[in-house]
Motif scaffolding. Structure first.
Motif, PDB file in Angstrom:
ATOM      1  N   THR A  90       0.886  -1.154   0.000  1.00  0.00           N
ATOM      2  CA  THR A  90       0.000   0.000   0.000  1.00  0.00           C
ATOM      3  C   THR A  90       0.928   1.208   0.000  1.00  0.00           C
ATOM      4  O   THR A  90       2.150   1.049  -0.052  1.00  0.00           O
ATOM      5  N   ASN A  91       0.383   2.398   0.114  1.00  0.00           N
ATOM      6  CA  ASN A  91       1.242   3.583   0.184  1.00  0.00           C
ATOM      7  C   ASN A  91       2.101   3.586   1.443  1.00  0.00           C
ATOM      8  O   ASN A  91       3.198   4.121   1.444  1.00  0.00           O
ATOM      9  N   GLU A  92       1.614   2.972   2.528  1.00  0.00           N
ATOM     10  CA  GLU A  92       2.321   3.002   3.805  1.00  0.00           C
ATOM     11  C   GLU A  92       3.057   1.715   4.164  1.00  0.00           C
ATOM     12  O   GLU A  92       3.932   1.723   5.022  1.00  0.00           O
ATOM     13  N   HIS A  93       2.669   0.581   3.560  1.00  0.00           N
ATOM     14  CA  HIS A  93       3.185  -0.714   4.008  1.00  0.00           C
ATOM     15  C   HIS A  93       3.576  -1.632   2.858  1.00  0.00           C
ATOM     16  O   HIS A  93       3.024  -1.539   1.764  1.00  0.00           O
ATOM     17  N   TYR A  94       4.469  -2.571   3.186  1.00  0.00           N
ATOM     18  CA  TYR A  94       4.657  -3.787   2.393  1.00  0.00           C
ATOM     19  C   TYR A  94       3.885  -4.858   3.146  1.00  0.00           C
ATOM     20  O   TYR A  94       3.885  -4.876   4.384  1.00  0.00           O
ATOM     21  N   ILE A  95       3.248  -5.744   2.418  1.00  0.00           N
ATOM     22  CA  ILE A  95       2.459  -6.805   3.043  1.00  0.00           C
ATOM     23  C   ILE A  95       2.937  -8.138   2.496  1.00  0.00           C
ATOM     24  O   ILE A  95       3.023  -8.323   1.279  1.00  0.00           O
ATOM     25  N   VAL A  96       3.266  -9.054   3.398  1.00  0.00           N
ATOM     26  CA  VAL A  96       3.684 -10.398   3.021  1.00  0.00           C
ATOM     27  C   VAL A  96       2.629 -11.343   3.582  1.00  0.00           C
ATOM     28  O   VAL A  96       2.270 -11.261   4.761  1.00  0.00           O
ATOM     29  N   CYS A  97       2.125 -12.225   2.728  1.00  0.00           N
ATOM     30  CA  CYS A  97       1.105 -13.160   3.214  1.00  0.00           C
ATOM     31  C   CYS A  97       1.328 -14.552   2.637  1.00  0.00           C
ATOM     32  O   CYS A  97       1.985 -14.722   1.617  1.00  0.00           O
TER      33      CYS A  97
END
Length: 186
Positions: A90-97
């Motif tokens: 997102t604009n604020e985060h990296y997301i690992v799933c």
């Protein structure tokens, strides 16, 4: 009318959700090496790449050890876990799933562990980590508890999870963690 698969729709969904990497299948050492290389090439910041890769490793180990869906690896000469790993932002985060099928009883233990870990502060996480290293429970024989704690400590954010098909013997667990982009460079 049955919806047909469309590469364009697939591509559009990835772009819309800023998915930079997604893999579904057998989790192997070769795959992890390729993911690590991809992260280093994508990120100019080595610290960001290392943190993301560390989270991918933790989530991949969950799939490798606990997935009830297995496939035979010719290279490894054994059955290995099957699941999905994705990295988005997102604009604020990296997301690992990650996502994989697991024994519903083990998912219950993991969800309880996630809930407990998420309510701990930094000092509580540190103490719980030390305690789990000294006195691992039977469920943690492969280090699952340590990996979950480590993900929260490295990311600075709580774990999120979704359980699908919880009424079946093998439910589907989606586990995710995010890294703040502003913290990822410190």
């Amino acid at each position: 009318m049955e919806e047909k698969f469309s590469n364009y729709n697939f591509y559009s969904s990835f772009r819309e959700n800023k998915i930079s990497l997604a893999f579904q299948g057998m989790i192997s050492q070769d795959l992890l090496s390729l993911i690590g290389l991809s992260l280093r090439r994508k990120n100019d910041n080595e610290m960001v790449a290392r943190r993301l890769f560390g989270l991918v490793i933790e989530l991949a180990q969950n799939i490798y050890h606990y997935s009830t869906e297995k496939a035979y690896s010719e290279k490894d000469k054994k059955e290995v876990g099957v699941g999905i790993i994705a990295i988005g932002e997102t604009n604020e985060h990296y997301i690992v799933c990650s996502g994989n099928r697991m024994d519903s009883r083990k998912i219950k233990l993991i969800s309880e562990r996630c809930d407990y870990i998420n309510q701990l502060d930094e000092e509580g996480l540190k103490m719980y980590y030390k305690d789990q290293r000294r006195n691992p429970s039977v469920e943690d024989s492969k280090g699952a508890g340590l990996g979950l704690i480590d993900m929260v400590r490295k990311s600075g954010n709580p774990l999120t999870y979704i359980i699908n098909d919880s009424d079946k013997p093998n439910a589907f667990l989606t586990l995710a963690v995010k890294i703040n982009k502003t913290l990822a460079t410190t």
